[in-house]
Design a protein around this motif. Structure first.
Motif, PDB file in Angstrom:
ATOM      1  N   PRO A  14      60.992 -24.763   3.732  1.00  0.00           N
ATOM      2  CA  PRO A  14      60.068 -24.538   4.656  1.00  0.00           C
ATOM      3  C   PRO A  14      60.224 -25.887   5.362  1.00  0.00           C
ATOM      4  O   PRO A  14      59.791 -26.995   4.800  1.00  0.00           O
ATOM      5  N   VAL A  15      59.623 -26.027   6.673  1.00  0.00           N
ATOM      6  CA  VAL A  15      59.147 -27.237   7.440  1.00  0.00           C
ATOM      7  C   VAL A  15      57.870 -27.675   7.192  1.00  0.00           C
ATOM      8  O   VAL A  15      57.496 -28.582   6.956  1.00  0.00           O
ATOM      9  N   ASN A  16      56.830 -26.464   7.046  1.00  0.00           N
ATOM     10  CA  ASN A  16      55.573 -26.625   6.561  1.00  0.00           C
ATOM     11  C   ASN A  16      55.264 -26.573   5.184  1.00  0.00           C
ATOM     12  O   ASN A  16      55.618 -25.412   4.602  1.00  0.00           O
ATOM     13  N   PRO A  17      54.659 -27.610   4.511  1.00  0.00           N
ATOM     14  CA  PRO A  17      54.354 -27.355   3.040  1.00  0.00           C
ATOM     15  C   PRO A  17      53.464 -26.286   2.788  1.00  0.00           C
ATOM     16  O   PRO A  17      53.267 -25.829   1.571  1.00  0.00           O
ATOM     17  N   LYS A  18      52.854 -25.733   3.913  1.00  0.00           N
ATOM     18  CA  LYS A  18      51.968 -24.292   3.347  1.00  0.00           C
ATOM     19  C   LYS A  18      52.658 -23.198   2.966  1.00  0.00           C
ATOM     20  O   LYS A  18      52.406 -22.260   2.329  1.00  0.00           O
ATOM     21  N   LEU A  19      54.045 -23.207   3.502  1.00  0.00           N
ATOM     22  CA  LEU A  19      54.933 -22.103   3.328  1.00  0.00           C
ATOM     23  C   LEU A  19      55.568 -22.358   1.848  1.00  0.00           C
ATOM     24  O   LEU A  19      56.580 -21.328   1.287  1.00  0.00           O
ATOM     25  N   GLU A  20      55.507 -23.331   1.105  1.00  0.00           N
ATOM     26  CA  GLU A  20      56.210 -23.664  -0.098  1.00  0.00           C
ATOM     27  C   GLU A  20      55.845 -22.706  -1.240  1.00  0.00           C
ATOM     28  O   GLU A  20      56.936 -22.247  -1.889  1.00  0.00           O
ATOM     29  N   PRO A  21      54.754 -22.112  -1.438  1.00  0.00           N
ATOM     30  CA  PRO A  21      54.489 -21.138  -2.548  1.00  0.00           C
ATOM     31  C   PRO A  21      55.282 -20.114  -1.936  1.00  0.00           C
ATOM     32  O   PRO A  21      55.975 -19.070  -3.063  1.00  0.00           O
ATOM     33  N   PHE A  22      55.362 -19.646  -0.720  1.00  0.00           N
ATOM     34  CA  PHE A  22      56.146 -18.388  -0.481  1.00  0.00           C
ATOM     35  C   PHE A  22      57.625 -18.572  -0.748  1.00  0.00           C
ATOM     36  O   PHE A  22      58.319 -17.598  -1.136  1.00  0.00           O
ATOM     37  N   TYR A  23      58.127 -19.729  -0.421  1.00  0.00           N
ATOM     38  CA  TYR A  23      59.605 -20.199  -0.586  1.00  0.00           C
ATOM     39  C   TYR A  23      59.796 -20.163  -2.010  1.00  0.00           C
ATOM     40  O   TYR A  23      60.987 -19.588  -2.599  1.00  0.00           O
ATOM     41  N   LYS A  24      58.827 -20.602  -2.789  1.00  0.00           N
ATOM     42  CA  LYS A  24      59.298 -20.612  -4.552  1.00  0.00           C
ATOM     43  C   LYS A  24      59.237 -19.183  -4.835  1.00  0.00           C
ATOM     44  O   LYS A  24      60.076 -18.841  -5.852  1.00  0.00           O
ATOM     45  N   LEU A  25      58.594 -18.338  -4.476  1.00  0.00           N
ATOM     46  CA  LEU A  25      58.238 -16.920  -4.813  1.00  0.00           C
ATOM     47  C   LEU A  25      59.736 -16.188  -4.373  1.00  0.00           C
ATOM     48  O   LEU A  25      60.337 -15.401  -5.429  1.00  0.00           O
ATOM     49  N   LEU A  26      60.218 -16.499  -3.406  1.00  0.00           N
ATOM     50  CA  LEU A  26      61.418 -16.041  -2.999  1.00  0.00           C
ATOM     51  C   LEU A  26      62.572 -16.551  -3.806  1.00  0.00           C
ATOM     52  O   LEU A  26      63.398 -15.572  -4.047  1.00  0.00           O
ATOM     53  N   GLU A  27      62.480 -17.634  -4.039  1.00  0.00           N
ATOM     54  CA  GLU A  27      63.501 -18.059  -4.829  1.00  0.00           C
ATOM     55  C   GLU A  27      63.756 -17.681  -6.416  1.00  0.00           C
ATOM     56  O   GLU A  27      64.525 -17.310  -6.778  1.00  0.00           O
ATOM     57  N   ASP A  50      58.151 -19.582   9.182  1.00  0.00           N
ATOM     58  CA  ASP A  50      58.646 -21.010   9.399  1.00  0.00           C
ATOM     59  C   ASP A  50      59.085 -21.356  10.768  1.00  0.00           C
ATOM     60  O   ASP A  50      58.761 -22.364  11.204  1.00  0.00           O
ATOM     61  N   GLN A  51      59.385 -20.498  11.413  1.00  0.00           N
ATOM     62  CA  GLN A  51      60.031 -20.606  13.177  1.00  0.00           C
ATOM     63  C   GLN A  51      58.698 -20.857  13.791  1.00  0.00           C
ATOM     64  O   GLN A  51      58.663 -21.904  14.326  1.00  0.00           O
ATOM     65  N   VAL A  52      57.553 -20.163  13.146  1.00  0.00           N
ATOM     66  CA  VAL A  52      56.259 -20.235  14.180  1.00  0.00           C
ATOM     67  C   VAL A  52      55.846 -21.836  14.007  1.00  0.00           C
ATOM     68  O   VAL A  52      55.455 -22.531  14.836  1.00  0.00           O
ATOM     69  N   PHE A  53      55.792 -22.384  12.744  1.00  0.00           N
ATOM     70  CA  PHE A  53      55.232 -23.424  12.363  1.00  0.00           C
ATOM     71  C   PHE A  53      56.299 -24.594  13.108  1.00  0.00           C
ATOM     72  O   PHE A  53      55.696 -25.602  13.359  1.00  0.00           O
ATOM     73  N   LYS A  54      57.366 -24.393  13.046  1.00  0.00           N
ATOM     74  CA  LYS A  54      58.383 -25.402  13.472  1.00  0.00           C
ATOM     75  C   LYS A  54      57.984 -25.493  15.306  1.00  0.00           C
ATOM     76  O   LYS A  54      57.945 -26.757  15.731  1.00  0.00           O
ATOM     77  N   GLU A  55      57.789 -24.451  15.866  1.00  0.00           N
ATOM     78  CA  GLU A  55      57.517 -24.353  17.158  1.00  0.00           C
ATOM     79  C   GLU A  55      56.067 -24.922  17.601  1.00  0.00           C
ATOM     80  O   GLU A  55      55.917 -25.610  18.580  1.00  0.00           O
ATOM     81  N   GLU A  56      55.255 -25.032  16.559  1.00  0.00           N
ATOM     82  CA  GLU A  56      53.781 -25.494  16.705  1.00  0.00           C
ATOM     83  C   GLU A  56      53.797 -27.175  16.720  1.00  0.00           C
ATOM     84  O   GLU A  56      53.106 -27.789  17.261  1.00  0.00           O
ATOM     85  N   LYS A  57      54.991 -27.588  16.154  1.00  0.00           N
ATOM     86  CA  LYS A  57      54.872 -29.186  15.895  1.00  0.00           C
ATOM     87  C   LYS A  57      55.025 -29.743  17.450  1.00  0.00           C
ATOM     88  O   LYS A  57      55.665 -29.267  18.214  1.00  0.00           O
TER      89      LYS A  57
END
Length: 57
Positions: A14-27, A50-57
């Motif tokens: 993920p671009v945003n570290p807030k999504l890291e736990p979700f990414y780890k779960l998927l992995e 992840d796309q929503v967080f990218k667009e907010e930057k």
């Protein structure tokens, strides 16, 4: 790892570290759940967020 391979797609970290736990779960559950409708829905949700967080930057 900046990405991993799921059944028919590459899942990127993920671009945003807030999504890291979700990414780890998927992995973590990729080998067990990849190809199931639930797993595909979770990956699509993750990619959408992840796309929503990218667009907010």
């Amino acid at each position: 790892m900046p990405w991993f391979e799921a059944k028919d797609r590459t899942v990127h970290s993920p671009v945003n570290p807030k999504l890291e736990p979700f990414y780890k779960l998927l992995e973590q559950y990729e080998k067990t759940l990849s190809g199931s409708n639930l797993y595909e829905d979770l990956v699509e949700t993750y990619e959408y967020l992840d796309q929503v967080f990218k667009e907010e930057k």
